[in-house]
Structures are given as structure tokens and as C-alpha cells.
Design an enzyme around this catalytic site. Structure first.
Site, mmCIF file in Angstrom:
data_model
loop_
_atom_site.group_PDB
_atom_site.id
_atom_site.type_symbol
_atom_site.label_atom_id
_atom_site.label_comp_id
_atom_site.label_asym_id
_atom_site.label_seq_id
_atom_site.Cartn_x
_atom_site.Cartn_y
_atom_site.Cartn_z
ATOM 1 N N PRO A 2 0.822 -1.211 0.000
ATOM 2 C CA PRO A 2 0.000 0.000 0.000
ATOM 3 C C PRO A 2 0.857 1.262 0.000
ATOM 4 C CG PRO A 2 -0.647 -1.487 1.764
ATOM 5 C CD PRO A 2 0.627 -2.001 1.200
ATOM 6 N N TYR A 3 0.366 2.269 -0.702
ATOM 7 C CA TYR A 3 1.009 3.588 -0.742
ATOM 8 C C TYR A 3 -0.060 4.614 -0.407
ATOM 9 C CZ TYR A 3 2.982 7.869 -2.692
ATOM 10 O OH TYR A 3 3.420 9.148 -2.855
#
Length: 72
Positions: A2-3
């Protein structure tokens, strides 16, 4: 991996507040989506209040109006 990109205005967020945001978002992704905290990337970008607009006004002007109301 995830970013998460968090954008906030440059109004003096402290290092401790930013750390809390990073930790909180990382924990939320781990608990909610079962994402690995070790691969979760969180970026905080601070934007000048002159480059952020709400309702057709720049935030720096909104803040000035708010300050004037408090002082009067």
C-alpha cells in the site's frame, strides 16, 4: 504494497503529529485490510496555504478572515 499520500497545508504540523499520522494509517491498513506494515508506505506532503483552495478561496485568505473574526 500500500502507498498512502497525505496532503496537508503548511501550518506547523509537528514531527510528533506526522509520526502519529504515519503510525495510525499504517495500523489502520494492517487492521482493516490485513496489509503488512513493513511494506506500507506513507508520505506526507505539506502544501503552501497559497497553493490550496477551498470553495474558490485560497486557504491563506480563509485563515486571515478567521483570525480577524477571532480578534474582533
Amino acid at each position: 504494497m500500500p502507498y498512502v499520500n497525505i496532503k496537508i497545508t503548511q501550518e506547523g504540523a509537528t514531527k510528533a503529529q506526522k509520526k502519529a499520522l504515519i503510525q495510525g494509517v499504517t495500523e489502520l491498513l494492517a487492521k482493516t485490510l490485513n496489509k503488512n506494515p513493513k511494506t506500507t508506505v506513507v508520505v506526507i506532503e505539506e502544501v503552501s496555504m497559497d497553493n490550496w483552495g477551498i470553495g474558490g478561496e485560497v486557504v491563506s485568505e480563509i485563515r486571515k478572515k478567521q483570525e480577524q473574526k477571532i480578534l474582533s
